[in-house]
Write a protein that holds these residues in place. Structure first.
Motif, PDB file in Angstrom:
ATOM      1  N   PRO A  51       0.807  -1.224   0.000  1.00  0.00           N
ATOM      2  CA  PRO A  51       0.000   0.000   0.000  1.00  0.00           C
ATOM      3  C   PRO A  51       0.841   1.276   0.000  1.00  0.00           C
ATOM      4  CG  PRO A  51      -0.169  -1.126   2.117  1.00  0.00           C
ATOM      5  CD  PRO A  51       0.615  -2.012   1.207  1.00  0.00           C
ATOM      6  N   VAL A  52       2.050   1.227   0.543  1.00  0.00           N
ATOM      7  CA  VAL A  52       2.905   2.420   0.560  1.00  0.00           C
ATOM      8  C   VAL A  52       3.311   2.784  -0.864  1.00  0.00           C
ATOM      9  CG1 VAL A  52       5.114   3.353   1.337  1.00  0.00           C
ATOM     10  CG2 VAL A  52       3.748   1.930   2.883  1.00  0.00           C
ATOM     11  N   LEU A  53       3.690   1.782  -1.637  1.00  0.00           N
ATOM     12  CA  LEU A  53       4.072   2.021  -3.024  1.00  0.00           C
ATOM     13  C   LEU A  53       2.875   2.505  -3.834  1.00  0.00           C
ATOM     14  CD1 LEU A  53       6.340   1.908  -5.082  1.00  0.00           C
ATOM     15  CD2 LEU A  53       5.744  -0.474  -5.516  1.00  0.00           C
ATOM     16  N   GLU A  54       1.718   1.918  -3.567  1.00  0.00           N
ATOM     17  CA  GLU A  54       0.501   2.335  -4.260  1.00  0.00           C
ATOM     18  C   GLU A  54       0.171   3.793  -3.936  1.00  0.00           C
ATOM     19  OE1 GLU A  54      -4.207   1.109  -4.590  1.00  0.00           O
ATOM     20  OE2 GLU A  54      -2.825  -0.211  -3.547  1.00  0.00           O
ATOM     21  N   GLU A  55       0.275   4.166  -2.678  1.00  0.00           N
ATOM     22  CA  GLU A  55       0.002   5.547  -2.260  1.00  0.00           C
ATOM     23  C   GLU A  55       0.982   6.515  -2.913  1.00  0.00           C
ATOM     24  OE1 GLU A  55      -2.038   8.559  -0.569  1.00  0.00           O
ATOM     25  OE2 GLU A  55      -2.580   6.446  -0.444  1.00  0.00           O
ATOM     26  N   LEU A  56       2.244   6.123  -2.988  1.00  0.00           N
ATOM     27  CA  LEU A  56       3.260   6.959  -3.627  1.00  0.00           C
ATOM     28  C   LEU A  56       2.946   7.152  -5.107  1.00  0.00           C
ATOM     29  CD1 LEU A  56       5.987   8.438  -3.439  1.00  0.00           C
ATOM     30  CD2 LEU A  56       7.081   6.254  -3.991  1.00  0.00           C
ATOM     31  N   LEU A  57       2.552   6.074  -5.763  1.00  0.00           N
ATOM     32  CA  LEU A  57       2.219   6.150  -7.184  1.00  0.00           C
ATOM     33  C   LEU A  57       1.006   7.053  -7.415  1.00  0.00           C
ATOM     34  CD1 LEU A  57       2.818   5.198 -10.046  1.00  0.00           C
ATOM     35  CD2 LEU A  57       1.306   3.263  -9.630  1.00  0.00           C
ATOM     36  N   VAL A  58      -0.011   6.891  -6.596  1.00  0.00           N
ATOM     37  CA  VAL A  58      -1.210   7.726  -6.718  1.00  0.00           C
ATOM     38  C   VAL A  58      -0.842   9.195  -6.504  1.00  0.00           C
ATOM     39  CG1 VAL A  58      -3.408   8.294  -5.617  1.00  0.00           C
ATOM     40  CG2 VAL A  58      -2.849   5.915  -6.120  1.00  0.00           C
ATOM     41  N   HIS A  59      -0.017   9.462  -5.520  1.00  0.00           N
ATOM     42  CA  HIS A  59       0.401  10.839  -5.239  1.00  0.00           C
ATOM     43  C   HIS A  59       1.153  11.444  -6.429  1.00  0.00           C
ATOM     44  CE1 HIS A  59       1.547  14.287  -2.858  1.00  0.00           C
ATOM     45  NE2 HIS A  59       2.821  14.083  -3.169  1.00  0.00           N
ATOM     46  N   ARG A  60       2.063  10.681  -7.022  1.00  0.00           N
ATOM     47  CA  ARG A  60       2.831  11.183  -8.171  1.00  0.00           C
ATOM     48  C   ARG A  60       1.932  11.420  -9.376  1.00  0.00           C
ATOM     49  NH1 ARG A  60       8.006   7.712  -9.206  1.00  0.00           N
ATOM     50  NH2 ARG A  60       8.172   9.265 -10.849  1.00  0.00           N
ATOM     51  N   ILE A  61       0.974  10.533  -9.599  1.00  0.00           N
ATOM     52  CA  ILE A  61       0.055  10.705 -10.729  1.00  0.00           C
ATOM     53  C   ILE A  61      -0.795  11.951 -10.527  1.00  0.00           C
ATOM     54  CG2 ILE A  61      -1.985   9.721 -11.852  1.00  0.00           C
ATOM     55  CD1 ILE A  61      -0.661   6.968 -11.492  1.00  0.00           C
ATOM     56  N   ILE A  62      -1.274  12.153  -9.310  1.00  0.00           N
ATOM     57  CA  ILE A  62      -2.083  13.340  -9.025  1.00  0.00           C
ATOM     58  C   ILE A  62      -1.259  14.606  -9.244  1.00  0.00           C
ATOM     59  CG2 ILE A  62      -3.200  14.622  -7.152  1.00  0.00           C
ATOM     60  CD1 ILE A  62      -4.299  11.949  -6.163  1.00  0.00           C
TER      61      ILE A  62
END
Length: 119
Positions: A51-62
């Motif tokens: 989930p940490v990697l997923e959250e990081l990816l979502v943050h970068r995409i946003i």
């Protein structure tokens, strides 16, 4: 000879439903299983185990989407402002001319009696 241009009717009927032609048979869908979607479409971008990697990816995409939207909105707003400014300029010129003319007339009217009193 050309006839006078026809004016369209005031109320034009609108098609609200599709009526099938009785002589035409609708095509059948192809037999067999539905085609499988590509793995990239059905599989998540990041495994759910991290989930940490997923959250990081979502943050970068946003962040990237935010930058793109900001640029495009800035361009769109600038275009609209330029168009509006072009349409306002003639009216502003007329208004400024009217205000200046009125101010000059009032100033001249106030100065004329003063000059007559003090020759």
């Amino acid at each position: 000879m050309s006839a006078a241009p026809r004016t369209p009717p005031r109320f034009v009927p609108t098609l609200t439903e599709v009526v099938p032609d009785p002589g035409v048979v609708p095509p059948r869908p192809p037999a067999g299983p539905a085609p499988a979607l590509e793995p990239s479409v059905t599989a998540p971008l990041v495994p759910a185990a991290d989930p940490v990697l997923e959250e990081l990816l979502v943050h970068r995409i946003i962040q990237r989407v935010d930058v793109i939207l900001e640029e495009r909105l800035r361009e769109a707003i600038a275009t609209v402002i330029q168009e509006q400014t072009r349409s306002i300029v003639p009216r502003l010129r007329e208004e400024v001319e009217s205000v200046v003319r009125q101010a000059v007339c009032e100033a001249v009217a106030e100065e004329l009696p003063v000059e007559r009193r003090h020759p």
